[in-house]
Design a protein around this motif. Structure first.
Motif, short mmCIF file in Angstrom:
data_model
loop_
_atom_site.label_atom_id
_atom_site.label_comp_id
_atom_site.label_asym_id
_atom_site.label_seq_id
_atom_site.Cartn_x
_atom_site.Cartn_y
_atom_site.Cartn_z
N PRO A 1 1.04 -1.41 -0.13
CA PRO A 1 0.01 0.22 0.04
C PRO A 1 1.38 1.31 0.32
N GLU A 2 1.88 1.27 1.21
CA GLU A 2 3.23 2.47 0.48
C GLU A 2 3.55 2.97 -0.61
N VAL A 3 4.12 1.60 -1.26
CA VAL A 3 4.52 1.65 -2.28
C VAL A 3 3.68 2.52 -3.80
N LEU A 4 2.65 2.10 -3.25
CA LEU A 4 1.25 2.03 -4.37
C LEU A 4 0.75 3.71 -4.34
N ALA A 5 0.55 4.04 -2.73
CA ALA A 5 0.42 5.38 -2.49
C ALA A 5 2.17 6.14 -3.05
N GLU A 6 2.77 6.43 -2.72
CA GLU A 6 4.40 6.52 -3.84
C GLU A 6 4.31 6.84 -5.32
N THR B 1 -4.50 5.20 -1.64
CA THR B 1 -5.21 6.79 -2.32
C THR B 1 -4.35 7.93 -1.59
N THR B 2 -3.68 8.63 -2.70
CA THR B 2 -2.84 10.31 -2.60
C THR B 2 -3.68 11.05 -2.30
N THR B 3 -3.44 11.80 -1.31
CA THR B 3 -3.92 13.55 -1.74
C THR B 3 -3.31 14.57 -1.36
N ALA B 4 -3.19 15.69 -2.79
CA ALA B 4 -3.08 16.65 -2.33
C ALA B 4 -3.41 17.75 -1.85
N ILE C 1 1.19 16.64 0.95
CA ILE C 1 0.41 15.55 0.84
C ILE C 1 0.34 14.58 1.89
N THR C 2 -0.36 13.55 1.51
CA THR C 2 -0.83 12.62 2.38
C THR C 2 -1.70 11.48 1.59
N TRP C 3 -1.69 10.19 2.44
CA TRP C 3 -2.28 9.19 1.52
C TRP C 3 -2.92 8.49 2.69
N GLY D 1 -4.93 -1.41 5.13
CA GLY D 1 -4.16 -0.81 6.67
C GLY D 1 -4.02 -0.38 6.95
N ASN D 2 -3.87 1.10 6.42
CA ASN D 2 -4.23 2.16 6.41
C ASN D 2 -5.42 3.98 6.62
N PRO D 3 -5.90 3.41 7.61
CA PRO D 3 -6.77 4.26 7.32
C PRO D 3 -7.16 5.55 8.05
#
Length: 293
Positions: free
Chosen positions: A128-133, A188-191, A259-261, A265-267
């Protein structure tokens, strides 16, 4: 394969990529899963195209033949098609926009088999974190063109108000997801815009505030000029101290985005490095004409 949705490359109305603040960059390469059927098709197509390509060098044919042999009749048997329900092939993928960068060459492991539920023992295997990046690198942000008063043409020593349309500068996001074999994850990555920096394009100018950094306030960056404010100091703006002559000054406006994601597993939103996006616009500065009697 990783799939993207939201304000990503190719989506309508988007203008440009976010640039990370600092030395961090999203992955230039990563590893992701393929089903046995998809991997077989990929290798067989690559082999056929290479062997049948007119004028292809013999060493290229030999190399692709050896690669095919490893997975068809060598170390592995028939692409593990008989184990298709038990695992997936993991392959290296390069960001197509960065494939010439040294970082894109670091994912140099040959495709390998991973049993469902096991974690690949390689850097940048999709999580999930790599997908966010990866989603970070796909963010497309609105063009940073500030509204000015006076517009386009201003006068020496006249405070020029600057602001951004808050309806245009809303949060944008990109979702990256993958659902292959036993792996089904997303992020999902949000700016979110948080500040505007103004660079006048000449040293002979003053900014408001003096730092040139205009912070967001109640959803807006800067304040729209209104009649009757001519004698007020703009909360966000510029005062040019000399004429631009026969040319123009290139005003650069850069928005900083927080920017956050969130994801599997990371709500709760987790931080990624801030990003920036900006562009220049031409400003004509004229001397104030006076008549002496």
């Amino acid at each position: 394969m990783v799939r993207y949705s939201g304000s990503s490359k190719g989506s309508g109305g988007s203008k440009g990529n976010v640039t990370p603040v600092g030395n961090w960059t999203p992955p230039a390469c990563w590893y992701e899963p393929r089903t046995a059927e998809d991997f077989e098709k990929h290798v067989e197509n690559m082999y056929t195209e290479t062997v049948n390509y007119p004028g292809q060098h013999s060493y290229a044919k030999t190399a692709v033949g050896q690669f095919r042999e490893m997975y068809k009749d060598g170390k592995y048997k028939n692409y593990n098609l008989d184990k298709a329900d038990e695992g997936t092939w993991w392959v290296a993928v390069q960001d197509p926009d960065r494939w010439l960068e040294p970082a894109a060459q670091l994912c140099n492991e040959l495709p390998f088999w991973v049993v469902n539920g096991d974690t690949p023992n390689v850097p940048n295997a999709v999580t999930p974190e790599v997908l966010a990046e990866l989603a970070y690198s796909r963010l497309q942000l609105p063009e940073t063109e500030v509204t000015l008063a006076p517009e386009d043409i201003t006068k020496v020593n006249l405070p020029t108000w600057a602001w951004l349309d808050k309806a245009k500068f809303k949060e944008v996001d990109v979702t990256a997801q993958i659902n292959v074999g036993g792996l089904n994850i997303q992020a999902t990555t949000t700016a979110k815009p948080i500040a505007l920096k103004l660079e006048p394009g000449t040293r002979d100018a003053e900014t408001y505030p003096a730092s040139g950094e205009c912070e967001i306030n109640d959803g807006s960056i800067g304040e729209a000029y209104a009649k009757g404010k001519a004698d007020e100091t703009p909360p966000c703006g510029i005062k040019y101290l000399r004429s631009s002559g026969d040319g123009t000054f290139k005003l650069r406006a850069t928005v900083t985005w927080e920017i956050t994601w969130t994801g599997t597993g990371n709500p709760n939103p987790a931080k990624l490095p801030n990003g920036t996006f900006g562009n220049t616009q031409n400003i004509t500065v004229q001397e104030i004409q006076s008549v002496n009697r």
